[in-house]
Design a protein around this motif. Sequence first.
Motif, mmCIF file in Angstrom:
data_model
loop_
_atom_site.group_PDB
_atom_site.id
_atom_site.type_symbol
_atom_site.label_atom_id
_atom_site.label_comp_id
_atom_site.label_asym_id
_atom_site.label_seq_id
_atom_site.Cartn_x
_atom_site.Cartn_y
_atom_site.Cartn_z
ATOM 1 N N ALA A 242 0.881 -1.167 0.000
ATOM 2 C CA ALA A 242 0.000 0.000 0.000
ATOM 3 C C ALA A 242 0.918 1.216 0.000
ATOM 4 O O ALA A 242 1.440 1.614 1.040
ATOM 5 C CB ALA A 242 -0.910 -0.010 1.229
ATOM 6 N N PHE B 226 3.180 -7.806 -6.920
ATOM 7 C CA PHE B 226 2.410 -6.969 -6.001
ATOM 8 C C PHE B 226 0.927 -6.988 -6.371
ATOM 9 O O PHE B 226 0.553 -7.293 -7.510
ATOM 10 C CB PHE B 226 2.914 -5.516 -6.051
ATOM 11 C CG PHE B 226 4.362 -5.363 -5.684
ATOM 12 C CD1 PHE B 226 4.769 -5.406 -4.363
ATOM 13 C CD2 PHE B 226 5.323 -5.162 -6.668
ATOM 14 C CE1 PHE B 226 6.115 -5.262 -4.024
ATOM 15 C CE2 PHE B 226 6.671 -5.009 -6.344
ATOM 16 C CZ PHE B 226 7.067 -5.069 -5.022
ATOM 17 N N ASN B 227 0.100 -6.616 -5.410
ATOM 18 C CA ASN B 227 -1.330 -6.493 -5.652
ATOM 19 C C ASN B 227 -1.615 -5.344 -6.619
ATOM 20 O O ASN B 227 -0.872 -4.352 -6.669
ATOM 21 C CB ASN B 227 -2.075 -6.258 -4.339
ATOM 22 C CG ASN B 227 -1.467 -5.128 -3.515
ATOM 23 O OD1 ASN B 227 -0.450 -5.323 -2.865
ATOM 24 N ND2 ASN B 227 -2.075 -3.948 -3.551
ATOM 25 N N PHE C 253 -1.353 -0.856 -6.248
ATOM 26 C CA PHE C 253 -0.661 -0.624 -4.972
ATOM 27 C C PHE C 253 -0.224 0.823 -4.776
ATOM 28 O O PHE C 253 -0.200 1.322 -3.653
ATOM 29 C CB PHE C 253 0.546 -1.561 -4.839
ATOM 30 C CG PHE C 253 1.534 -1.503 -5.973
ATOM 31 C CD1 PHE C 253 2.497 -0.517 -6.017
ATOM 32 C CD2 PHE C 253 1.492 -2.440 -6.990
ATOM 33 C CE1 PHE C 253 3.401 -0.457 -7.067
ATOM 34 C CE2 PHE C 253 2.397 -2.393 -8.048
ATOM 35 C CZ PHE C 253 3.355 -1.391 -8.091
ATOM 36 N N TYR D 262 -1.449 3.285 3.102
ATOM 37 C CA TYR D 262 -1.181 2.243 4.080
ATOM 38 C C TYR D 262 -2.056 2.392 5.329
ATOM 39 O O TYR D 262 -2.592 1.409 5.844
ATOM 40 C CB TYR D 262 0.302 2.248 4.492
ATOM 41 C CG TYR D 262 0.594 1.169 5.520
ATOM 42 C CD1 TYR D 262 0.688 -0.161 5.134
ATOM 43 C CD2 TYR D 262 0.696 1.471 6.880
ATOM 44 C CE1 TYR D 262 0.897 -1.164 6.069
ATOM 45 C CE2 TYR D 262 0.912 0.473 7.813
ATOM 46 C CZ TYR D 262 1.011 -0.842 7.414
ATOM 47 O OH TYR D 262 1.205 -1.829 8.335
ATOM 48 N N GLY E 218 -4.092 -2.597 2.502
ATOM 49 C CA GLY E 218 -2.984 -3.512 2.254
ATOM 50 C C GLY E 218 -2.941 -4.624 3.279
ATOM 51 O O GLY E 218 -2.716 -5.799 2.948
#
Length: 350
Positions: free
Chosen positions: A114, A170-171, A174, A179, A184
């Motif tokens: 995140a 990674f997602n 991002f 965060y 995340g």
Amino acid sequence: MITSNGWSLLCLVGIPDVFHSWGGSWLNEFVEAGSVMSLDQTDVDFDQYLDVALDNATFEEEIYGVPLGVSLTLFFYNTGIFEELGLDTPKDYDEFMTVVETLRDNDYYPLALANQTGWTGAYYQEYLVNRLAGEGLYDDALQREGAGFDDENYVRANEKIQDLVDMDAFNPGFNGIPYDAGQGRQLMYSEQAAMMLITTSFLNNVRDEAPQYEDDLGVFPFPTIEGGEGDGSNLLGSGAPVWSVYEDTEHEELAIELIKELSNEETSIDYMDSTASMSAYEGLQSDDAFVQQFIDLLQDANYLGMPYDQTMPPSVAQVHLDAAQEVLGNTLTPEEAADLVEEAAQNSLD
């Protein structure tokens, strides 16, 4: 006068006699302005604090604050997913890349990120540079002593980050996820993602937000890189909060007593127990298995490096965060990103 638990916090109008910070470059800005008292001539016993934490408040070989806590940046991972796929925690980077590939091929996001504000993603570059070149490169670049932020190892680190991006480690989205909002972390709790490189405050988040997840929680340090010059025990982290005293306080004796009380053994134990964090007080152990694991890693560490954005001048720090974010977004080449940070350093530090 404000009293609390028998201790007095005396303040001038608008300016506190005692204040706390993250230390590093933020505190140094006030030190250079003549606003912070050097503690070297006081009766503070510096031997009771970890050297790596004191370093965060030491400038020109004088100490301007005493630390209470220490956090580390480590990989947290889902032990259940690793068990399901027969994965071991990686010791070197080649093993790490194999773990990432295996997780991706089994429909997990290997790495939760995140990174809207940039500091979470910057940890990858900072660790990779440390593993490739050792701790000396960053210190030299910051002090303008030889190599700069455009050194080939910064370029190589950026290349390795873009390798991860290109393999969908990674997602999605991002760089647009904050965060602090917790999205995340939710990827970890919901077992969509298997690993996250983040500070040890993640443990406290787990206990507050998803206590059941702790049963599947594990931790390991950033892997070594074959042929790299960095010591595998080197850690990134932060020594904070740091308690400091206003240079022109009219209550020096009380202010010194207060910062000693706010960082003594009793306060440090309470801090560890209430935050699941390490203390900067020398020699403390913990009954909390995770916190003790953090302590053991720190005690074995050759070096504790503070996050760049806490030790760089603010103008350079923001360029570093922005450039690292653009590397992750594939909107700057590894060389362009390194050159941008070096240019900012030249303008601010030379």
